[in-house]
Write an enzyme that holds these catalytic residues in place. Structure first.
Site, PDB file in Angstrom:
ATOM      1  N   ASP A  16      76.497  95.928 -14.500  1.00 47.75           N
ATOM      2  CA  ASP A  16      75.907  94.949 -13.576  1.00 47.75           C
ATOM      3  C   ASP A  16      75.884  93.532 -14.135  1.00 47.75           C
ATOM      4  O   ASP A  16      76.276  92.588 -13.451  1.00 47.75           O
ATOM      5  CB  ASP A  16      74.493  95.382 -13.187  1.00 47.75           C
ATOM      6  CG  ASP A  16      74.508  96.751 -12.518  1.00 47.75           C
ATOM      7  OD1 ASP A  16      74.707  96.809 -11.304  1.00 47.75           O
ATOM      8  OD2 ASP A  16      74.352  97.762 -13.237  1.00 47.75           O
ATOM      9  N   ARG A  97      60.283  92.163 -22.520  1.00 48.62           N
ATOM     10  CA  ARG A  97      60.738  91.074 -21.642  1.00 48.62           C
ATOM     11  C   ARG A  97      60.342  89.688 -22.145  1.00 48.62           C
ATOM     12  O   ARG A  97      61.155  88.768 -22.125  1.00 48.62           O
ATOM     13  CB  ARG A  97      60.266  91.303 -20.199  1.00 48.62           C
ATOM     14  CG  ARG A  97      60.828  92.584 -19.561  1.00 48.62           C
ATOM     15  CD  ARG A  97      62.353  92.646 -19.642  1.00 48.62           C
ATOM     16  NE  ARG A  97      62.923  93.785 -18.944  1.00 48.62           N
ATOM     17  CZ  ARG A  97      63.471  94.854 -19.529  1.00 48.62           C
ATOM     18  NH1 ARG A  97      63.503  94.943 -20.852  1.00 48.62           N
ATOM     19  NH2 ARG A  97      64.001  95.830 -18.823  1.00 48.62           N
ATOM     20  N   ASP A 126      60.025  93.970 -13.950  1.00 45.76           N
ATOM     21  CA  ASP A 126      60.744  93.182 -14.952  1.00 45.76           C
ATOM     22  C   ASP A 126      61.163  91.811 -14.444  1.00 45.76           C
ATOM     23  O   ASP A 126      61.152  90.833 -15.194  1.00 45.76           O
ATOM     24  CB  ASP A 126      61.952  93.975 -15.475  1.00 45.76           C
ATOM     25  CG  ASP A 126      61.514  95.153 -16.341  1.00 45.76           C
ATOM     26  OD1 ASP A 126      60.448  95.043 -16.973  1.00 45.76           O
ATOM     27  OD2 ASP A 126      62.218  96.178 -16.386  1.00 45.76           O
ATOM     28  N   SER A 177      67.896 104.914 -13.993  1.00 47.56           N
ATOM     29  CA  SER A 177      67.781 103.550 -14.494  1.00 47.56           C
ATOM     30  C   SER A 177      66.993 103.640 -15.792  1.00 47.56           C
ATOM     31  O   SER A 177      65.844 104.096 -15.812  1.00 47.56           O
ATOM     32  CB  SER A 177      67.036 102.676 -13.479  1.00 47.56           C
ATOM     33  OG  SER A 177      66.611 101.498 -14.124  1.00 47.56           O
TER      34      SER A 177
HETATM   35  N1  ARG Z   1      58.071 100.789 -15.073  1.00 47.94           N
HETATM   36  C1  ARG Z   1      58.200 100.372 -16.430  1.00 47.94           C
HETATM   37  C2  ARG Z   1      57.654  98.986 -16.607  1.00 47.94           C
HETATM   38  O1  ARG Z   1      57.470  98.325 -15.656  1.00 47.94           O
HETATM   39  C3  ARG Z   1      59.593 100.522 -16.957  1.00 47.94           C
HETATM   40  C4  ARG Z   1      60.638  99.615 -16.387  1.00 47.94           C
HETATM   41  C5  ARG Z   1      61.942 100.003 -16.915  1.00 47.94           C
HETATM   42  N2  ARG Z   1      62.983  99.172 -16.485  1.00 47.94           N
HETATM   43  C6  ARG Z   1      64.136  99.645 -16.061  1.00 47.94           C
HETATM   44  N3  ARG Z   1      65.034  98.776 -15.703  1.00 47.94           N
HETATM   45  N4  ARG Z   1      64.406 100.916 -16.016  1.00 47.94           N
HETATM   46  O2  ARG Z   1      57.394  98.535 -17.687  1.00 47.94           O
END
Ligand code: ARG
Length: 414
Positions: A16, A97, A126, A177
């Site tokens: 992506d 992040r 994110d 994912s």
């Molecule tokens: N739900 C978790 C969080 O908000 C994990 C996010 C994981 N990101 C992903 N692109 N799979 O911290």
């Protein structure tokens, strides 16, 4: 440098974001600078990723090995706060992040970019964490998300990569994912979206099946002011300690988490995590706090910890309140120094011993054997006064006929 606008893209090296480089260029007419940050996700060599970004059309590619920085400046604060969102999730993605964002902003300054870009969708946490982190550090920068704002769907990405013959695999069909770093691994989507579906073996990669464990593994974790400094007496960096506990805890199947999580955008989502090192460390750290932090401070800290986790989950890493809570938490760690012994086995990290020169545990006060220095005669007066408010309230209830009903009539009125 040309007079074209420049956009800094958070680059993972995957399909992506590889497509996003050319896509953003076409859709916006800007030049793209790809930035990849290693937070211990494993996988490909940074130089390979850098070259791929250039091959996909980036005008500059910047890669950073931020593993030590992540361990020291993000995992350590998370550990001091015993950071668990909803009491369960060790904030794996949430703490990475802000660090990635920091490197992106640095690159934007270095290469004269005015806009930031990331590969997040429009319904997750994110995107918020990236963008709020950007504005918190550099309020002048703009941000776009090609998936959310420029209609870069997965099908479009595959077509684009094939048509432009990009040096990236398009066939690998991973239904999940996944986001991973040294603090843990997050797995979502696919059949896990049905809450009743149990995770299958292929979901996991940091942990082995806890129902078929190897022999128990004993570990001694040493802390100095809340920071892990040694394993089994051997001095190590935070990064090394997490890595070793990921290995040893992972072999025992420790740190598998299956939760329905409240996302910042208001939806509930099913998430699987595996965070063996993080969960072992949090367990050990909490235990050392139990013996070294004064009761009222500890009670208050657990509420601060909870709020800290919510703020970090909710994209507020750089917020003033989070900074203030950090200061409080840091202050509580002054005496959190000592050793915790644990047995790692079959999905559990069990504390079996703790010792600390700054412990508040006083054997002579606690013991029921000889050597007891606790003067029990003081308890009588203490209870008299401690119970005074409750006694007054109860007496009034009785006067008004609202006393505790024992099921045998109001004795006081007979
Ligand atoms: N739900 C978790 C969080 O908000 C994990 C996010 C994981 N990101 C992903 N692109 N799979 O911290």
């Amino acid at each position: 440098m040309t007079d074209k606008n420049r956009i800094v893209l958070a680059y993972s090296g995957g399909l992506d974001t590889s497509v996003a480089i050319g896509w953003i260029g076409e859709q916006t007419g800007s030049e793209v600078i790809a930035v990849a940050v290693d937070v211990g996700q494993g996988g490909e060599d940074l130089e390979v990723i850098r070259q791929r970004a250039l091959d996909c059309g980036a005008v500059e590619a910047y890669v950073a090995d931020a593993r030590e920085e992540f361990a020291d400046d993000y995992c350590i604060p998370a550990l001091k706060a015993n950071g668990l969102y909803q009491g369960k999730y060790p904030l794996v993605s949430a703490i990475s992040r802000p660090l990635i964002a920091k490197h992106l902003v640095r690159a934007a300054r270095q290469f004269g970019a005015t806009t930031m870009a990331h590969g997040c969708t429009g319904k997750g946490n994110d995107q918020v964490r990236f963008e709020v982190s950007f504005t918190s550090m550099a309020p002048d920068l703009n941000c776009i998300s090609p998936v959310r704002d420029l209609a870069l769907t997965r099908d479009v990405a595959i077509d684009y990569a094939t048509k432009h013959d990009l040096p990236i695999e398009t066939t690998k069909n991973n239904p999940f994912s996944i986001d991973q770093n040294v603090w843990g691994r997050a797995i979502e989507t696919g059949f896990l979206e049905d809450l009743w579906n149990a995770p299958t073996k292929d979901v996991y990669s940091y942990t082995d099946d806890p129902t078929y464990p190897p022999l128990p593994d004993e570990v001694v974790i040493s802390f100095e002011q809340g920071v892990p400094v040694a394993l089994d007496g051997k001095q190590m960096s935070m990064l090394e300690i997490i890595q070793e506990l990921n290995r040893r805890g992972g072999a025992q199947g420790i740190g598998r988490i299956d939760i329905v999580e409240d996302r910042l955008v208001g939806i509930k989502s099913r998430e699987i995590y595996e965070a063996p090192g993080a969960m072992v460390l949090i367990e050990a750290h909490k235990e050392l706090e139990n013996v070294t932090i004064e009761r009222e401070q500890a009670r208050f800290k657990s509420r601060v910890d909870e709020r800290w986790a919510e703020l970090v989950y909710d994209a507020q890493w750089f917020s003033p309140l989070k900074g203030s809570l950090d200061a409080f938490i840091e202050d509580t760690q002054r005496y959190v120094t000592g050793d915790v012994r644990m047995t790692l086995h079959a999905g559990r990290a069990t504390v079996t011993g703790r010792r600390s020169d700054s412990s508040l545990y006083d054997f002579n006060l606690a013991t029921y054997e000889t050597g007891d220095t606790f003067d029990q005669s003081h308890s009588r007066g203490f209870i008299e006064i401690y119970g005074m408010a409750a006694k007054l309230a109860a007496a009034r209830d009785v006067r008004f006929g609202n006393g505790v009903d024992f099921g045998v009539g109001n004795l006081a009125n007979e």
